[in-house]
Design an enzyme around this catalytic site. Structure first.
Site, mmCIF file in Angstrom:
data_model
loop_
_atom_site.group_PDB
_atom_site.id
_atom_site.type_symbol
_atom_site.label_atom_id
_atom_site.label_comp_id
_atom_site.label_asym_id
_atom_site.label_seq_id
_atom_site.Cartn_x
_atom_site.Cartn_y
_atom_site.Cartn_z
ATOM 1 N N MET A 30 -8.597 9.120 -3.600
ATOM 2 C CA MET A 30 -8.563 10.367 -2.861
ATOM 3 C C MET A 30 -7.279 10.868 -2.521
ATOM 4 O O MET A 30 -6.908 11.796 -1.505
ATOM 5 C CB MET A 30 -9.634 10.379 -1.691
ATOM 6 C CG MET A 30 -11.200 9.978 -2.010
ATOM 7 S SD MET A 30 -12.463 10.502 -0.934
ATOM 8 C CE MET A 30 -11.858 9.639 0.615
ATOM 9 N N GLY A 31 -6.307 10.239 -3.101
ATOM 10 C CA GLY A 31 -4.977 10.703 -2.848
ATOM 11 C C GLY A 31 -4.233 9.914 -1.463
ATOM 12 O O GLY A 31 -4.725 8.976 -1.043
ATOM 13 N N ALA A 32 -3.292 10.493 -0.918
ATOM 14 C CA ALA A 32 -2.504 9.780 0.119
ATOM 15 C C ALA A 32 -2.143 8.373 -0.435
ATOM 16 O O ALA A 32 -2.586 7.549 0.300
ATOM 17 C CB ALA A 32 -3.319 9.953 1.377
ATOM 18 N N HIS A 37 -2.847 1.354 -3.804
ATOM 19 C CA HIS A 37 -3.347 2.069 -4.682
ATOM 20 C C HIS A 37 -2.370 1.774 -5.888
ATOM 21 O O HIS A 37 -2.907 1.616 -6.824
ATOM 22 C CB HIS A 37 -3.165 3.615 -4.503
ATOM 23 C CG HIS A 37 -4.064 4.233 -3.592
ATOM 24 N ND1 HIS A 37 -3.893 4.680 -2.416
ATOM 25 C CD2 HIS A 37 -5.486 4.349 -3.614
ATOM 26 C CE1 HIS A 37 -4.994 5.199 -1.777
ATOM 27 N NE2 HIS A 37 -5.929 5.107 -2.316
ATOM 28 N N LYS A 151 -11.161 -3.714 -0.242
ATOM 29 C CA LYS A 151 -11.348 -2.991 0.911
ATOM 30 C C LYS A 151 -12.696 -2.394 1.343
ATOM 31 O O LYS A 151 -13.341 -2.600 2.302
ATOM 32 C CB LYS A 151 -10.171 -2.154 1.448
ATOM 33 C CG LYS A 151 -10.251 -1.877 3.080
ATOM 34 C CD LYS A 151 -9.000 -1.089 3.500
ATOM 35 C CE LYS A 151 -9.277 0.462 3.005
ATOM 36 N NZ LYS A 151 -10.360 1.101 3.673
HETATM 37 O O1 PAF Z 1 -12.329 4.698 -2.466
HETATM 38 C C1 PAF Z 1 -12.254 5.836 -2.661
HETATM 39 O O2 PAF Z 1 -11.079 6.253 -2.325
HETATM 40 C C2 PAF Z 1 -13.485 6.967 -2.937
HETATM 41 O O3 PAF Z 1 -14.700 6.503 -2.335
HETATM 42 C C3 PAF Z 1 -13.236 7.151 -4.352
HETATM 43 C C4 PAF Z 1 -13.982 6.052 -5.242
HETATM 44 C C5 PAF Z 1 -12.324 7.539 -4.908
HETATM 45 C C6 PAF Z 1 -14.747 8.140 -4.803
HETATM 46 O O4 PAF Z 1 -14.209 9.464 -4.063
#
Ligand code: PAF
Length: 282
Positions: A30-32, A37, A151
């Site tokens: 979901m970015g940020a 990530h 997490k």
């Molecule tokens: O873990 C996340 O960031 C979100 O739940 C995901 C898997 C990208 C789905 O929107």
């Protein structure tokens, strides 16, 4: 590196890459973006040639409109970060319209009860929203492997179930939790913590580690009571839940069995910011 905002462009690109025998990895976000990530993307490159990173704040998985409104959106910074990793990354940053057309609603799923535990109890409709977006993205991206952080351990188990039940041809890989040096699990929401809450938040992992030690010698019930008392003494962090659960069923443990594996799960409010974490116990 390319940045695409249309699912048709993305699927054409992936088709062309697959025709040349490239293996496709997928890291939905979901970015940020933070180091957690980036480590998922690095792990993806150990198994695949090209990695698709989706950046999409999915409205249907939020049960709290303020959380959705304030969720950090930092696309330019995210793209710049990914650029430092590899040129073989495709960023897919769609609009709500590209994903949902004019119908921003969740599909209804059964995940064999996994969805009724923990986050499912406290965040109404959350896993229907997650199931909807992840199924949709997997169908668009058609990756060989998809990578998710531990997490969100419950989410990871639910996505494995989603893939199994819907016969989606992808291998789901769970990746270790990435932590700050003070132990705080990395999360996009950490950027919204006040200074005081940021300083106090490592208490969550410190308590989880002590709970793990205690679980070696005490019952799940006793450990749960101890954690509850520790948080009751803390003025900055409000415990929403602490649960010791069976890793497979995610059901709260009543009595330990040697052959089962367990994990402790926690959700805490640091002011208005909700943080989750978990730890393997055996
Ligand atoms: O873990 C996340 O960031 C979100 O739940 C995901 C898997 C990208 C789905 O929107």
């Amino acid at each position: 590196m390319v940045v695409l905002d249309s699912k048709d462009q993305l699927s054409n690109k992936v088709k062309a890459l697959k025709a040349k025998n490239n293996k496709i990895g997928f890291v939905p976000t979901m970015g940020a973006l933070h180091l957690g990530h980036l480590s998922l993307v690095e792990t993806a490159f150990n198994k695949t040639d090209v990695v698709v990173v989706s950046i999409f704040v999915n409205p249907t998985q939020f049960d709290n409109t303020e959380d959705l409104k304030k969720y950090p959106r930092t696309l330019d910074k995210d793209v710049a970060l990914l650029e430092t990793l590899s040129k073989n990354i495709i960023v897919y940053a769609p609009s709500i319209q590209d994903i949902y057309s004019n119908n921003v609603i969740s599909e209804s799923f059964s995940f064999d009860g996994l969805e009724h535990q923990m986050e499912g109890k406290f965040r109404d409709g959350h896993f229907n929203g997650v199931g909807t977006i992840v199924k949709n993205l997997l169908e668009i991206v058609t990756p060989d492997y998809a990578f998710f952080g531990e997490k969100d351990f419950q989410q990871l188990q639910i996505i494995k179930k989603l893939v199994e039940k819907n016969h989606i041809p992808v291998k789901i890989i769970g990746c270790k939790i990435h932590r700050e040096t003070n132990g705080l699990a990395m999360s996009s929401r950490n950027t919204r913590l006040t200074e005081a809450h940021k300083n106090e938040a490592p208490f969550i992992y410190k308590t989880l580690k002590e709970a793990k030690r205690k679980f070696g010698i005490e019952s799940a019930g006793k450990v749960t009571k101890w954690v509850t008392k520790e948080f009751a003494k803390n003025n900055l962090l409000d415990l929403e839940y602490f649960i010791i659960a069976d890793t497979k069923t995610l059901k709260t443990v009543k009595r330990k069995h040697n052959k089962n594996t367990y994990r402790a799960f926690i959700a805490v409010y640091a002011g208005k910011i909700r943080l989750i974490d978990n730890i393997a116990l055996n």
